[in-house]
Design a protein around this motif. Structure first.
Motif, PDB file in Angstrom:
ATOM      1  N   LEU A 180       0.824  -1.200   0.000  1.00 43.46           N
ATOM      2  CA  LEU A 180       0.000   0.000   0.000  1.00 43.46           C
ATOM      3  C   LEU A 180       0.863   1.258   0.000  1.00 43.46           C
ATOM      4  CD1 LEU A 180      -2.848  -0.907   2.518  1.00 43.46           C
ATOM      5  CD2 LEU A 180      -3.012  -0.719   0.030  1.00 43.46           C
ATOM      6  N   ALA A 181       1.971   1.209   0.714  1.00 44.68           N
ATOM      7  CA  ALA A 181       2.878   2.358   0.722  1.00 44.68           C
ATOM      8  C   ALA A 181       3.430   2.629  -0.674  1.00 44.68           C
ATOM      9  CB  ALA A 181       4.020   2.122   1.715  1.00 44.68           C
ATOM     10  N   ASP A 182       3.770   1.580  -1.405  1.00 42.58           N
ATOM     11  CA  ASP A 182       4.254   1.749  -2.771  1.00 42.58           C
ATOM     12  C   ASP A 182       3.186   2.383  -3.660  1.00 42.58           C
ATOM     13  OD1 ASP A 182       6.728   0.733  -2.193  1.00 42.58           O
ATOM     14  OD2 ASP A 182       6.402  -1.220  -3.141  1.00 42.58           O
ATOM     15  N   ILE A 183       1.948   1.926  -3.510  1.00 37.46           N
ATOM     16  CA  ILE A 183       0.860   2.474  -4.322  1.00 37.46           C
ATOM     17  C   ILE A 183       0.601   3.932  -3.972  1.00 37.46           C
ATOM     18  CG2 ILE A 183      -1.630   2.320  -4.747  1.00 37.46           C
ATOM     19  CD1 ILE A 183      -1.324  -0.723  -4.535  1.00 37.46           C
ATOM     20  N   ALA A 184       0.635   4.263  -2.679  1.00 36.86           N
ATOM     21  CA  ALA A 184       0.401   5.643  -2.261  1.00 36.86           C
ATOM     22  C   ALA A 184       1.435   6.589  -2.856  1.00 36.86           C
ATOM     23  CB  ALA A 184       0.418   5.728  -0.736  1.00 36.86           C
ATOM     24  N   ARG A 185       2.652   6.110  -3.043  1.00 36.06           N
ATOM     25  CA  ARG A 185       3.711   6.961  -3.592  1.00 36.06           C
ATOM     26  C   ARG A 185       3.424   7.370  -5.026  1.00 36.06           C
ATOM     27  NH1 ARG A 185       9.127   3.751  -2.660  1.00 36.06           N
ATOM     28  NH2 ARG A 185       9.979   5.550  -3.784  1.00 36.06           N
ATOM     29  N   THR A 186       2.551   6.666  -5.723  1.00 37.45           N
ATOM     30  CA  THR A 186       2.203   7.023  -7.102  1.00 37.45           C
ATOM     31  C   THR A 186       1.136   8.109  -7.161  1.00 37.45           C
ATOM     32  OG1 THR A 186       0.382   5.430  -7.374  1.00 37.45           O
ATOM     33  CG2 THR A 186       2.628   4.621  -7.762  1.00 37.45           C
ATOM     34  N   GLY A 187       0.570   8.473  -6.021  1.00 37.39           N
ATOM     35  CA  GLY A 187      -0.502   9.456  -5.996  1.00 37.39           C
ATOM     36  C   GLY A 187      -1.885   8.848  -6.046  1.00 37.39           C
ATOM     37  N   THR A 188      -1.966   7.526  -6.103  1.00 40.19           N
ATOM     38  CA  THR A 188      -3.271   6.863  -6.067  1.00 40.19           C
ATOM     39  C   THR A 188      -3.927   7.115  -4.711  1.00 40.19           C
ATOM     40  OG1 THR A 188      -2.550   5.138  -7.576  1.00 40.19           O
ATOM     41  CG2 THR A 188      -4.449   4.643  -6.208  1.00 40.19           C
ATOM     42  N   ARG A 189      -5.198   7.416  -4.735  1.00 47.49           N
ATOM     43  CA  ARG A 189      -5.900   7.757  -3.509  1.00 47.49           C
ATOM     44  C   ARG A 189      -6.116   6.503  -2.661  1.00 47.49           C
ATOM     45  NH1 ARG A 189     -10.440  10.710  -5.363  1.00 47.49           N
ATOM     46  NH2 ARG A 189      -9.102  12.552  -5.269  1.00 47.49           N
ATOM     47  N   ILE A 190      -5.694   6.578  -1.397  1.00 46.28           N
ATOM     48  CA  ILE A 190      -5.925   5.501  -0.435  1.00 46.28           C
ATOM     49  C   ILE A 190      -6.580   6.113   0.795  1.00 46.28           C
ATOM     50  CG2 ILE A 190      -4.887   3.709   1.002  1.00 46.28           C
ATOM     51  CD1 ILE A 190      -2.615   3.508  -0.976  1.00 46.28           C
ATOM     52  N   ALA A 191      -7.732   5.600   1.170  1.00 46.66           N
ATOM     53  CA  ALA A 191      -8.465   6.113   2.324  1.00 46.66           C
ATOM     54  C   ALA A 191      -8.546   5.050   3.400  1.00 46.66           C
ATOM     55  CB  ALA A 191      -9.872   6.548   1.906  1.00 46.66           C
ATOM     56  N   ASP A 192      -8.344   5.464   4.650  1.00 48.32           N
ATOM     57  CA  ASP A 192      -8.395   4.558   5.788  1.00 48.32           C
ATOM     58  C   ASP A 192      -9.744   4.630   6.499  1.00 48.32           C
ATOM     59  OD1 ASP A 192      -4.952   5.045   6.883  1.00 48.32           O
ATOM     60  OD2 ASP A 192      -5.815   3.703   5.390  1.00 48.32           O
ATOM     61  N   PHE A 193     -10.231   3.461   6.916  1.00 49.02           N
ATOM     62  CA  PHE A 193     -11.463   3.375   7.690  1.00 49.02           C
ATOM     63  C   PHE A 193     -11.228   2.418   8.863  1.00 49.02           C
ATOM     64  CE2 PHE A 193     -12.393   4.333   3.332  1.00 49.02           C
ATOM     65  CZ  PHE A 193     -13.314   5.370   3.405  1.00 49.02           C
ATOM     66  N   ASP A 194     -11.861   2.695   9.979  1.00 51.71           N
ATOM     67  CA  ASP A 194     -11.665   1.906  11.195  1.00 51.71           C
ATOM     68  C   ASP A 194     -12.271   0.512  11.025  1.00 51.71           C
ATOM     69  OD1 ASP A 194     -11.404   0.835  13.702  1.00 51.71           O
ATOM     70  OD2 ASP A 194     -12.553   2.405  14.738  1.00 51.71           O
ATOM     71  N   ALA A 195     -11.415  -0.509  10.954  1.00 51.72           N
ATOM     72  CA  ALA A 195     -11.884  -1.875  10.740  1.00 51.72           C
ATOM     73  C   ALA A 195     -12.639  -2.428  11.944  1.00 51.72           C
ATOM     74  CB  ALA A 195     -10.702  -2.783  10.419  1.00 51.72           C
ATOM     75  N   ASP A 196     -12.508  -1.778  13.104  1.00 50.24           N
ATOM     76  CA  ASP A 196     -13.173  -2.264  14.309  1.00 50.24           C
ATOM     77  C   ASP A 196     -14.525  -1.598  14.536  1.00 50.24           C
ATOM     78  OD1 ASP A 196     -12.850  -4.245  16.188  1.00 50.24           O
ATOM     79  OD2 ASP A 196     -11.955  -2.943  17.700  1.00 50.24           O
ATOM     80  N   ALA A 197     -14.900  -0.688  13.647  1.00 52.86           N
ATOM     81  CA  ALA A 197     -16.187  -0.003  13.778  1.00 52.86           C
ATOM     82  C   ALA A 197     -17.318  -0.928  13.322  1.00 52.86           C
ATOM     83  CB  ALA A 197     -16.182   1.282  12.958  1.00 52.86           C
ATOM     84  N   PRO A 198     -18.554  -0.644  13.707  1.00 54.81           N
ATOM     85  CA  PRO A 198     -19.695  -1.466  13.258  1.00 54.81           C
ATOM     86  C   PRO A 198     -19.769  -1.530  11.733  1.00 54.81           C
ATOM     87  CG  PRO A 198     -20.361  -0.013  15.042  1.00 54.81           C
ATOM     88  CD  PRO A 198     -18.971   0.399  14.665  1.00 54.81           C
ATOM     89  N   VAL A 199     -20.204  -2.675  11.232  1.00 55.36           N
ATOM     90  CA  VAL A 199     -20.238  -2.913   9.790  1.00 55.36           C
ATOM     91  C   VAL A 199     -21.038  -1.846   9.052  1.00 55.36           C
ATOM     92  CG1 VAL A 199     -21.077  -4.498   8.012  1.00 55.36           C
ATOM     93  CG2 VAL A 199     -19.876  -5.399  10.005  1.00 55.36           C
ATOM     94  N   ASP A 200     -22.223  -1.509   9.571  1.00 56.92           N
ATOM     95  CA  ASP A 200     -23.066  -0.525   8.897  1.00 56.92           C
ATOM     96  C   ASP A 200     -22.385   0.843   8.835  1.00 56.92           C
ATOM     97  OD1 ASP A 200     -25.009  -2.423   8.492  1.00 56.92           O
ATOM     98  OD2 ASP A 200     -26.263  -1.788  10.183  1.00 56.92           O
ATOM     99  N   ARG A 201     -21.702   1.212   9.920  1.00 57.76           N
ATOM    100  CA  ARG A 201     -21.047   2.513   9.939  1.00 57.76           C
ATOM    101  C   ARG A 201     -19.909   2.574   8.941  1.00 57.76           C
ATOM    102  NH1 ARG A 201     -18.126   4.470  15.257  1.00 57.76           N
ATOM    103  NH2 ARG A 201     -16.185   4.597  14.094  1.00 57.76           N
ATOM    104  N   VAL A 202     -19.130   1.509   8.857  1.00 60.80           N
ATOM    105  CA  VAL A 202     -18.029   1.482   7.896  1.00 60.80           C
ATOM    106  C   VAL A 202     -18.558   1.602   6.469  1.00 60.80           C
ATOM    107  CG1 VAL A 202     -16.142   0.100   6.947  1.00 60.80           C
ATOM    108  CG2 VAL A 202     -16.516   0.159   9.416  1.00 60.80           C
ATOM    109  N   ALA A 203     -19.614   0.847   6.165  1.00 56.37           N
ATOM    110  CA  ALA A 203     -20.200   0.903   4.823  1.00 56.37           C
ATOM    111  C   ALA A 203     -20.680   2.309   4.490  1.00 56.37           C
ATOM    112  CB  ALA A 203     -21.347  -0.097   4.709  1.00 56.37           C
ATOM    113  N   GLN A 204     -21.308   2.967   5.454  1.00 61.92           N
ATOM    114  CA  GLN A 204     -21.793   4.319   5.225  1.00 61.92           C
ATOM    115  C   GLN A 204     -20.642   5.295   5.031  1.00 61.92           C
ATOM    116  OE1 GLN A 204     -24.761   5.231   4.640  1.00 61.92           O
ATOM    117  NE2 GLN A 204     -24.614   7.474   4.735  1.00 61.92           N
ATOM    118  N   GLU A 205     -19.596   5.156   5.833  1.00 59.66           N
ATOM    119  CA  GLU A 205     -18.456   6.065   5.716  1.00 59.66           C
ATOM    120  C   GLU A 205     -17.744   5.887   4.378  1.00 59.66           C
ATOM    121  OE1 GLU A 205     -15.992   5.577   9.121  1.00 59.66           O
ATOM    122  OE2 GLU A 205     -17.308   6.741  10.434  1.00 59.66           O
TER     123      GLU A 205
END
Length: 238
Positions: A180-205
């Motif tokens: 992922l670090a290699d991909i981020a260096r190309t300028g490709t957009r990478i977004a982080d989401f909390d994997a421990d959050a409720p499933v519905d909330r993650v999907a909405q975010e």
């Protein structure tokens, strides 16, 4: 709207990637009024009709030839044969011209990341959605894998099971994050989401994030999610 039409879910074992990939595919299909192809190595090996129908005869032969080795790798918690990654990216390049694609667990390792970078799918065509562990990624992965095994009635967990889970957790920490670090260096957009959050909330975010960045049509009401592009404790692949 942007040119993004390939969406990739990445995260540690047990983080809910496949669940979120299914929800994302449904959301993208509803928002764009288009069929959406979900792609993963396990689905390719299972011979799911939507994938198999899009493979050339030569690609089907390559998948069949790699199947035995792939199952052996999976039993050990190791990365799948690279040939399967090549088939997946060939498929995505061809299908992505006409319909959106949701990738499940691509890239999982450094070699997958290199293939992805060489495929020409990075940049404005690809968005990577990272289900990030809120604490130590290895401990989080082991905890979630053990909980998933218990929920499926797979307890007691054997020594072989623990070894496989441990290897999968190490792959994420030692291969996925650097990829992922290699991909981020190309300028490709990478977004982080909390994997421990409720499933519905993650999907909405995830959906709200894609709306904010023009990959999906606007929602009636969009709330701030705080999703960012920070990386989790890993340098690029060596």
């Amino acid at each position: 709207m942007s040119a993004v039409n390939v969406f990739s879910l990445v995260g540690p074992p047990g983080s809910g990637k496949t669940t979120q990939a299914a929800r994302l595919a449904a959301a993208v299909g509803e928002a764009l009024g288009s069929p959406v192809l979900r792609v993963s190595v396990p689905a390719l090996l299972r011979g799911e009709p939507d994938l198999t129908a899009r493979l050339t005869p030569h690609q089907r032969v390559r998948v069949a030839e790699a199947r035995e080795a792939a199952h052996a790798h999976a039993d050990r918690g190791e990365l799948m044969p690279t040939e399967l990654d090549r088939v997946i990216l060939e498929l995505v390049r061809s299908v992505g011209r006409s319909e959106p694609v949701v990738l499940d667990s691509v890239p999982r390792g450094c070699e997958q990341a290199r293939l992805l970078l060489a495929s020409g799918l990075t940049g404005t065509q690809l968005t990577v959605l990272h289900l990030r562990a809120p604490d130590d990624p290895f401990e989080f992965s082991m905890r979630r894998q053990l909980a998933r095994a218990a929920s499926r009635g797979e307890a007691p967990v054997t020594g072989k099971d623990l070894l496989r889970m441990t290897r999968k957790a190490h792959v994420y920490a030692e291969q996925t994050l650097p990829g992922l670090a290699d991909i981020a260096r190309t300028g490709t957009r990478i977004a982080d989401f909390d994997a421990d959050a409720p499933v519905d909330r993650v999907a909405q975010e995830i959906r709200e994030y894609l709306v904010r960045h023009g990959a999906l049509p606007p929602l009636r009401a969009v709330a701030s999610t705080g999703a960012g592009a920070t990386r989790q404790g890993a340098g690029p692949c060596s």
